[in-house]
Design an enzyme around this catalytic site. Sequence first.
Site, PDB file in Angstrom:
ATOM      1  N   GLU A 353      -4.211  -2.355 -13.535  1.00  0.00           N
ATOM      2  CA  GLU A 353      -2.916  -2.172 -12.905  1.00  0.00           C
ATOM      3  C   GLU A 353      -2.265  -0.862 -13.339  1.00  0.00           C
ATOM      4  O   GLU A 353      -2.253  -0.519 -14.524  1.00  0.00           O
ATOM      5  CB  GLU A 353      -1.965  -3.315 -13.286  1.00  0.00           C
ATOM      6  N   CYS A 354      -1.720  -0.147 -12.410  1.00  0.00           N
ATOM      7  CA  CYS A 354      -0.836   1.000 -12.623  1.00  0.00           C
ATOM      8  C   CYS A 354      -1.409   2.016 -13.612  1.00  0.00           C
ATOM      9  O   CYS A 354      -2.275   2.803 -13.261  1.00  0.00           O
ATOM     10  CB  CYS A 354       0.544   0.517 -13.061  1.00  0.00           C
ATOM     11  N   GLY A 355      -0.969   2.021 -14.875  1.00  0.00           N
ATOM     12  CA  GLY A 355      -1.480   2.985 -15.835  1.00  0.00           C
ATOM     13  C   GLY A 355      -2.979   2.873 -16.021  1.00  0.00           C
ATOM     14  O   GLY A 355      -3.676   3.887 -16.184  1.00  0.00           O
ATOM     15  N   GLY A 451      -5.273  -0.479  -8.920  1.00  0.00           N
ATOM     16  CA  GLY A 451      -4.211   0.067  -8.080  1.00  0.00           C
ATOM     17  C   GLY A 451      -2.889   0.085  -8.812  1.00  0.00           C
ATOM     18  O   GLY A 451      -2.748  -0.438  -9.928  1.00  0.00           O
TER      19      GLY A 451
END
Length: 482
Positions: A353-355, A451
């Site tokens: 996720e994200c980072g 993502g």
Amino acid sequence: MMAEMKIPRVMIAAPGSGSGKTMITCGLLELLRCEGHPVSFKCGPDYIDPMFHRFVLGIPSRNLDTFFTAANRTRSLMGQACMNTAADFALIEGVMGYYDGLGGVSLQGSSYELSVQTKTPVLLVVNGRGMSLSMMALIRGFMDMYSDQMIRGVIMNRVSKAVCDRLTPLIEKQLGIAVIGYVPETEMIHFPSRHLGLMMPEEIASLREQIQKFASLLAETLDIQKVKMIANGAEPLEWDEEAVTFRGSEAAESNQAGNSEKPDGTKKALRIGVAMDAAFCFYYEDNLDLLRAQGAEIVYFSPLADEALPENLSGIYMGGGYPELHGEQLSENETMKHSIREAVEQGMPCLAECGAFMYMHEEMEDADGRCWRMVGLVPGKAVKKGRLVRFGYAVLTSEKDTILGPKGIRMPVHEFHYWDTTCESGCFEAVKPMTGRRWQCIYQKKQMLAGFPHFYFNANREMAVHYLEACRKYSHHLQSVK
């Protein structure tokens, strides 16, 4: 079956961000910790504020989010957390302004909605700097906005004792609301910020001493007995105990029944590697709880410091954080990058996720604009934009089968990032709930999903079950080929 518990509780809310909610919440938690066993919650999809709560209490803080969960599940999550920690007091920190919700024009996801759904009395923190009698108009406006509002007390922040003493009888008589006290202008506690919000607790020098001194100040300027009186007046917290059911009975049954057997006939837990260090630390505690409840063993590892993934993993879960502040160190840890790359190429389920999505790219631009080689599983580069790219809630719909469920499964998510990607591939369609704006997101490679969206598993519990089912199948496949 109906469950009920009597738990004293209050919410710290405010007219807007920057009013002092986190500072006052931490100070109150310190005072409550010295007398009993409080538990804390954060309204909305925030990762950093709960870290400050945990820093004070030494136990995890949890998020309550009325966009992600319906009212009954929200109350259930709150009640279960209170029971599991043997709490004698629950303190919720609100988000943004009391009435600020979805898209800035809806009450959904607001502190107000959470207080109403959980029947939690609210203490409104008003930044009174530069005001006196006008504070009464501000408070009255918040009380008159909706008849079912839960505001029961007010804390005047950044005012003197003289101002508080003059206004208290007026506010209590004319507005019929308790004045808890005041917080003067002070430099004894300071929470610096960066692009994703407050800096993390471990980065702030002498934070424990700051909080302890601030708590001592609050003990003098606030009437803690009034806080407890309001909290004790909260109605019992009630919820219907949910029978946890999932679409895809085979997946649910296999996880709920356990996993492969040990030689002594007992069940082995699925070992899920969870990245946890200064670069990757943004997780909902309830996500990890739900994985554990479905038979997973959480095994922490550090992409910054460890040489490789832990042994005998069945899956990987990597959250957000600040990889852009550690680009060089992440890039130089070649053995860890190779370990992750090899695991995914061999088919290990991986959620990034994200980072962590940024880390999975071929290259990542750090906070200083320098580019570093990363894991290389996502084509292209994670690039710094210098502005907020996307912020807020969205609803995802999968366009193919994935480790989180079959094609067509829907899940609410949240995004908050200043970096973007040059990778245009995506296997989910995202839709903004208020505007209807749509885009593709989440790159899929074998059994990896990577993502920017952050998932909250309790919003759709099928996600956790299908993820662990993929991990179980991968584990069995490895055993069969050995």
